[in-house]
Scaffold this motif. Sequence first.
Motif, PDB file in Angstrom:
ATOM      1  N   LEU A 298      87.319  54.861  22.946  1.00 28.91           N
ATOM      2  CA  LEU A 298      87.189  54.951  24.400  1.00 28.91           C
ATOM      3  C   LEU A 298      87.426  56.415  24.804  1.00 28.91           C
ATOM      4  O   LEU A 298      88.562  56.863  24.937  1.00 28.91           O
ATOM      5  CB  LEU A 298      88.189  54.019  25.099  1.00 28.91           C
ATOM      6  N   GLY A 299      86.338  57.168  24.937  1.00 29.75           N
ATOM      7  CA  GLY A 299      86.427  58.593  25.215  1.00 29.75           C
ATOM      8  C   GLY A 299      86.386  58.912  26.697  1.00 29.75           C
ATOM      9  O   GLY A 299      86.430  58.014  27.553  1.00 29.75           O
ATOM     10  N   GLU A 300      86.275  60.198  27.005  1.00 32.87           N
ATOM     11  CA  GLU A 300      86.320  60.678  28.393  1.00 32.87           C
ATOM     12  C   GLU A 300      85.203  60.075  29.248  1.00 32.87           C
ATOM     13  O   GLU A 300      85.432  59.698  30.391  1.00 32.87           O
ATOM     14  CB  GLU A 300      86.229  62.210  28.430  1.00 32.87           C
TER      15      GLU A 300
ATOM     16  N   LYS B 122      95.717  56.045  32.448  1.00 29.36           N
ATOM     17  CA  LYS B 122      95.547  57.132  31.473  1.00 29.36           C
ATOM     18  C   LYS B 122      95.727  56.635  30.039  1.00 29.36           C
ATOM     19  O   LYS B 122      95.164  57.193  29.098  1.00 29.36           O
ATOM     20  CB  LYS B 122      96.552  58.256  31.757  1.00 29.36           C
TER      21      LYS B 122
ATOM     22  N   THR C 225      83.455  57.234  28.795  1.00 26.64           N
ATOM     23  CA  THR C 225      83.700  55.806  29.035  1.00 26.64           C
ATOM     24  C   THR C 225      84.829  55.637  30.046  1.00 26.64           C
ATOM     25  O   THR C 225      84.746  54.791  30.944  1.00 26.64           O
ATOM     26  CB  THR C 225      84.061  55.086  27.718  1.00 26.64           C
ATOM     27  N   PHE C 226      85.877  56.437  29.912  1.00 20.69           N
ATOM     28  CA  PHE C 226      87.000  56.382  30.858  1.00 20.69           C
ATOM     29  C   PHE C 226      86.516  56.664  32.271  1.00 20.69           C
ATOM     30  O   PHE C 226      86.884  55.953  33.221  1.00 20.69           O
ATOM     31  CB  PHE C 226      88.079  57.396  30.464  1.00 20.69           C
ATOM     32  N   GLU C 227      85.665  57.677  32.421  1.00 26.27           N
ATOM     33  CA  GLU C 227      85.129  58.011  33.748  1.00 26.27           C
ATOM     34  C   GLU C 227      84.394  56.815  34.354  1.00 26.27           C
ATOM     35  O   GLU C 227      84.553  56.504  35.536  1.00 26.27           O
ATOM     36  CB  GLU C 227      84.164  59.192  33.630  1.00 26.27           C
TER      37      GLU C 227
ATOM     38  N   LEU D  32      92.892  56.021  27.379  1.00 23.98           N
ATOM     39  CA  LEU D  32      92.337  57.056  26.502  1.00 23.98           C
ATOM     40  C   LEU D  32      92.890  56.977  25.081  1.00 23.98           C
ATOM     41  O   LEU D  32      92.383  57.632  24.177  1.00 23.98           O
ATOM     42  CB  LEU D  32      92.587  58.444  27.102  1.00 23.98           C
ATOM     43  N   LYS D  33      93.933  56.174  24.891  1.00 26.03           N
ATOM     44  CA  LYS D  33      94.489  55.980  23.542  1.00 26.03           C
ATOM     45  C   LYS D  33      93.753  54.878  22.778  1.00 26.03           C
ATOM     46  O   LYS D  33      93.976  54.694  21.581  1.00 26.03           O
ATOM     47  CB  LYS D  33      95.973  55.632  23.633  1.00 26.03           C
TER      48      LYS D  33
ATOM     49  N   ALA E 120      87.331  53.376  34.512  1.00 20.28           N
ATOM     50  CA  ALA E 120      88.718  53.420  35.007  1.00 20.28           C
ATOM     51  C   ALA E 120      88.879  52.863  36.414  1.00 20.28           C
ATOM     52  O   ALA E 120      89.837  52.127  36.695  1.00 20.28           O
ATOM     53  CB  ALA E 120      89.244  54.858  34.940  1.00 20.28           C
TER      54      ALA E 120
END
Length: 718
Positions: free
Chosen positions: A531-533, A523, A535-537, A526-527, A540
């Motif tokens: 790197l937004g939602e 998590k 890209t995280f999806e 995300l900081k 990760a």
Amino acid sequence: MDIVKILCNELNIGEIQVKNTIKLIDDGNTIPFIARYRKEATGGLDDATLRKFYERLSYLRNLQAKKEEVKRLISEQGKLTKEIEEAIEKAETITEVDDIYRPFRPKKRTRATIAKEKGLEPLANIILGQEYKENLLEIARQYIDEEKEILKEDDAISGALDIIAEEISDNAEYRKFIRNITFKEGIIVTKAIKQETSPYEMYYDYKEAVRTIPAHRVLAINRGEREEFLSVKIEAPVEKIISYLEDKIIKREKDKEYLQRAIKDSYQRLIAPSIEREIRNELTEKAQEQAIKVFAENLRNLLMQPPVKGKVVLGFDPGFRTGCKVAVVDETGKLLDTATVYSTAPQNDIEGSKKIMKELIYKYNVDIISLGNGTASRESEIFISDLIKEIEKESGKKIYYVVVSEAGASVYSASEVAREEFPNINVSLRGAISIARRLQDPLAELVKIDPKSIGVGQYQHDVSQKRLDETLKGVVEDVVNSVGVDLNTASVSLLSYVAGINSSIAKNIVEYRERNGKFKDRKELLKVKRLGEKTFEQCAGFLRIPESENPLDNTGVHPESYGVCIKFLEVLGLSLEDVKNRNLSNLDELVEKNGGAEEIAKRINCGLPTLLDIIKEIKKPGRDPREELPPPIFMSSVMEIEHLKPGMILKGTVRNVTDFGVFVDIGVHYDGLLHKSQISDKFIKHPMEVLKVGDIITVKILEVDLRRKRIALSMKDI
């Protein structure tokens, strides 16, 4: 054009699969993410199939756009008929659409356009219509015009025949037939332009059927032609083609010699050169695709070579005049020391070199020497073999060496990546560091190098560099994501290949790590800046954090499935603590006791493919799929090519796979050739059906050519 239906038929997959996959692609999802985490939607399509799907989807969309553009252009000329529109819709390739558009395309001044400017088109229509009853010379006399340089009847007829020849050449139906029969029955003929010794001597007087010529020969012939050693032409079945055109065009005997003249001229002057270019372009494109496919598969297998973990490695980059560069790295790849030794010509300082090497080996307790296979490798191998024997005799210490490909090491040495990693280390020494590290973790090290520079293919400089680059980067991306990446140790180069992460985000991740210390959980990503939602999806699930409190952060389980995973564990009477403590030896038994995976998936509202992946991941947190492959061959003594005799049985490592055979390192510096006819008693179309880069195989020596340093191998009758 029904793109969905075409993809269903070509890839033999269902309509829902195709529609779901198109939507996932159009929504901006990466291929690795779709392959791994959207199996329910795609029906379990793997990354290779998905890349093929994506390429074909792009082509079909381009084809559709081309069709619309051609219809618009013809319509603007007021010539778009229902028949032409139907023909365009039926066309299956861009080439066919181009053929249909050919008569309507604005032309440069040709013999036909000049004849039309002189007003000879009506005469051409009369000749082609073949319904006139008068004497053709009488009709042609009406077109004599000194101002237009039509001085006699034959001038008018010749101009009209030029128009007819171009019309024949522009006919899409005729071109399709001629292209097909030339491809089926044509012969590629090559001749020597200059009688010199060259790699192309087998093609100095050579013939082969167009439809059966293999890809590697097409590329070799192209190169020979480009380097002006060869002339190349296609011999077509001319009589059949002329006969076909006459049957299609000539309706009566009267004055047929004029149409025969136009047909022959049309074929020889306009159609044949154009069709030959098209066929050779098609052969080249297919050959390039095959070469790129071979390169890609070899690269995939090279990157998947198992890492040699927990060993202190000495990298040895051999050379002559400037000496051999040496670098020692610890178990984690951290640089410990460097040196230069002069164990080869012209210095030949064997004793001084041994002294330096022994000091490094004893000081850092080196386990393995990683020897580059480039210039002076053979001489260095002899030196290292003698050194190992001396060390074992002196101290009893067991030490081995491994020959590794040093392809791309010099490219890495001078790269921006290397400068950032080792700003205070001489360029020449960086190659030795790379050679050491690529034994410890081939993937982590090789991603720092342009894939084209790794050199595991054939004719790589003869193919579309853009296409090669795209394909190889796709391979690296697939391999990196299938293996997984340690978020707290990965370099910018490695992170750049993780799904959804580009080079700037990769740099931001490393900067965040350097500023804030190790990532504590997924998590925290995300900081990271930019790197937004989304890209995280995408990324990760492919990033691992061994230090995280949540053991799922060290698996391929996607954060979106953590809740499902916990529910699954609860059904079995387990918890995340059991995953953390690796108390899952009886996991399969517990699954069966609770009704099996399919039943559990229904109970926890989870797709079966996702649940099966979760089970696989939590069994072995931090699992590296490469470790299931055989390790490299460790050696302690060297063998010379002069020692080889026909009939000898040896172990070897597959270094490269080509269309015609496999090159095998059998420990004598010169790779042996295992021709595809010697791989199996059964017929195989391509060596890749049986072997891949990195395979450890047993081979028999068939023949040794000492003069040309060639070794012929076989896997038969062993």
